[in-house]
Every structure is written in C-alpha cells, then in structure tokens.
Design a protein around this motif. Structure first.
Motif, PDB file in Angstrom:
ATOM      1  N   SER A   1     -15.411  16.426  82.520  1.00  0.00           N
ATOM      2  CA  SER A   1     -14.226  16.463  81.939  1.00  0.00           C
ATOM      3  C   SER A   1     -13.791  17.594  81.171  1.00  0.00           C
ATOM      4  N   SER A   2     -14.715  18.365  80.462  1.00  0.00           N
ATOM      5  CA  SER A   2     -14.557  19.429  79.243  1.00  0.00           C
ATOM      6  C   SER A   2     -13.661  20.575  80.056  1.00  0.00           C
TER       7      SER A   2
ATOM      8  N   TRP B   1     -11.666  18.479  69.855  1.00  0.00           N
ATOM      9  CA  TRP B   1     -12.080  17.479  71.008  1.00  0.00           C
ATOM     10  C   TRP B   1     -13.046  16.439  70.299  1.00  0.00           C
TER      11      TRP B   1
ATOM     12  N   LEU C   1      -6.974  15.220  73.995  1.00  0.00           N
ATOM     13  CA  LEU C   1      -7.940  15.091  74.843  1.00  0.00           C
ATOM     14  C   LEU C   1      -7.319  14.691  76.194  1.00  0.00           C
TER      15      LEU C   1
ATOM     16  N   LEU D   1     -10.284  19.450  81.448  1.00  0.00           N
ATOM     17  CA  LEU D   1      -9.235  19.293  80.353  1.00  0.00           C
ATOM     18  C   LEU D   1      -9.113  21.076  79.861  1.00  0.00           C
TER      19      LEU D   1
ATOM     20  N   THR E   1     -15.710  14.063  75.707  1.00  0.00           N
ATOM     21  CA  THR E   1     -15.703  14.819  76.978  1.00  0.00           C
ATOM     22  C   THR E   1     -17.470  15.017  77.492  1.00  0.00           C
TER      23      THR E   1
END
Ligand code: PEP
Length: 253
Positions: free
Chosen positions: A18-19, A10, A240, A22, A14
């Motif tokens: 968002s991490s 990644w 991503l 994901l 992020t």
C-alpha cells in the motif's frame, strides 16, 4: 514570496504494497502546475522509504523521514543517521513531531541535536512545535512555542536555520478531527514569525515557511491557506488516501 509546502506524514501506517500504491497514486495525480506551484513531500515509515522513492520515479514529489538520529554511525541500535537517509535519496526529515515528544518522550535538547545533525548532513528538517490542550487553555501557547523554538534551534546560525521549515501543530488538533480555526492558526504563525525575526532577522523570518498541521483535510485546506502566515500544511490521516491528499494540494495552491 514563500512557495506553499504540503507534506504527508504517513506515521506508522501502510505496508509494502500500500505504500507503493499510495506513492504511485500521488505521483500520477500531481499535475505539473501543482508540482511547480508547491513543494510536495511524503514522509513514509523508514522501512518503505526506498520503495516509495522508486515508486515516485521522476515526479516532483520529495521524500522525507519521520525522524533521524544525531550520531553519524556506530553502536546505536535501531537508529537511522542523516547519511543513511541522504544515501537513499531523502531530502527532508521531521524533527520533534508531537508524537515523538509526547509518546516517545523526546526532549527539546534531543530534538536540537537531531536538527543540527540533519542540517549538517544536508537534510532539510521540519521542526514541529505546538501546545497541548491544557497549555492552550492556560494561555500558555506562546510560551510553549517559544521554548520549543528557542531550544530546538539553539546554537544554529541564521544560515543553518534558513534550511528549516517550521510546522505549527497544536497537539489537541492532531488526529482528533479538531482543527484550529484559520484565525487561531494565523495568530500563532504570526507570533512564530515575529519571534524568528527577533531571534535572527526580518529576512530570515520573511523567507522561512511555517506549515500548519492538525486535522488538515480537503475541505479546510484552502481556507487555512488564505491566512498570510500559513505557508503550507503537514497532513497526517488525510494524506493516507491519494485522492484526499491531492485535493489538499489543490486547495493549498
Ligand atoms: C501530523 O501527523 O502531523 C498531523 C497533523 O496529523 P493529522 O493530520 O492526522 O491531525
């Protein structure tokens, strides 16, 4: 038979929300078959490792760090040790990614120390190697890869090296949209495997996984994976988005 290994790097992307999103998206989309047929790992930024590990829950997806420091503890401001990464549940770490070599300025010797510390501390390192465009154009690819492998693995026994995955990542293909053709990648993978056979043994070379990295995407993953010495993919940009990464995993198995 080498199990395919698909990993998402990644990089410095992020954020806290968002991490996790994901990670959840990947975990919910990895089918049981994919989880069994392939090793799947993600390499989030250090700061989100713990929340990503939590978000992945009991899924089969492993987590790794994008870097590691070679000292176990002490006055090394800003660095993260193997034991810290093990402590929070990391399995893997990258060593010598091209951005660390060419943007941050890491040397083969530093990478070798990091790799040795990672193995000694129980992490499974992914050693990244690959040539610049000018080096390829000057027909120096094999020389560069030989230097990076020999220096990167210097002083490590065959048993220790068996914990390593190699990622062949031509620098000119990373983040550029330019992908090595399956034949170009296979040529270097074959060269690396033969080099490892000479450095250690046929057994070591036959068992070690060699990933390809450099603009791997859903629409080229399957073709790259048809090559006999490409054992997986290290994916940057296309990892991503959960859907894209899941499609790459599907293409790889
Ligand atoms: C990488 O970061 O290792 C990589 C291969 O990036 P990308 O897929 O974006 O080229």
């Amino acid at each position: 038979m080498r199990k395919p290994f698909v990993a998402g790097n990644w990089k410095m992307n992020t954020d806290s929300s968002s991490s996790v999103g994901l990670a959840e998206g990947i975990a919910s989309g990895v089918t049981e078959t994919a989880g069994t047929k392939a090793t799947v790992a993600v390499f989030p930024p250090f700061i989100y490792l713990q929340s990503v590990i939590k978000a992945l829950g009991t899924s089969s997806i492993s987590v790794g760090a994008q870097d590691v420091y070679f000292e176990p503890d002490g006055a090394f401001t800003g660095e993260i040790s193997t034991s810290m990464l093990k402590d929070i549940g990391c399995t893997y770490c990258l060593c010598g990614h091209s951005e660390r070599r060419h943007v941050i300025g890491e040397t083969d010797e530093l990478i070798n120390r990091k790799l040795g510390a990672a193995i000694a501390g129980g992490l499974l390192p992914v050693l990244c190697v690959g040539e610049l465009l000018a080096e390829r154009e000057a027909s120096k690819t094999n020389d560069v890869v030989t230097r990076q492998l020999k220096n990167g693995l210097a002083g490590l026994s065959e048993e220790k090296v068996s914990a390593v995955t190699i990622a062949y990542e031509p620098v000119w293909a990373i983040g550029t949209g330019l992908t090595a053709t399956p034949q170009q990648a296979q040529e270097v993978h074959d060269f690396i495997r033969k080099l490892l056979a000479g450095m250690y043994s046929d057994e070591l070379a036959g068992g070690i996984r060699i990933q390809y990295g450099g603009s791997a995407k859903p629409d080229n993953a399957a073709e790259l994976m048809t090559q006999p010495d490409i054992d997986g993919l290290l994916v940057g940009g296309a990892s991503l988005k959960a859907d894209g990464f899941l499609a790459i995993i599907k293409g790889a198995i």
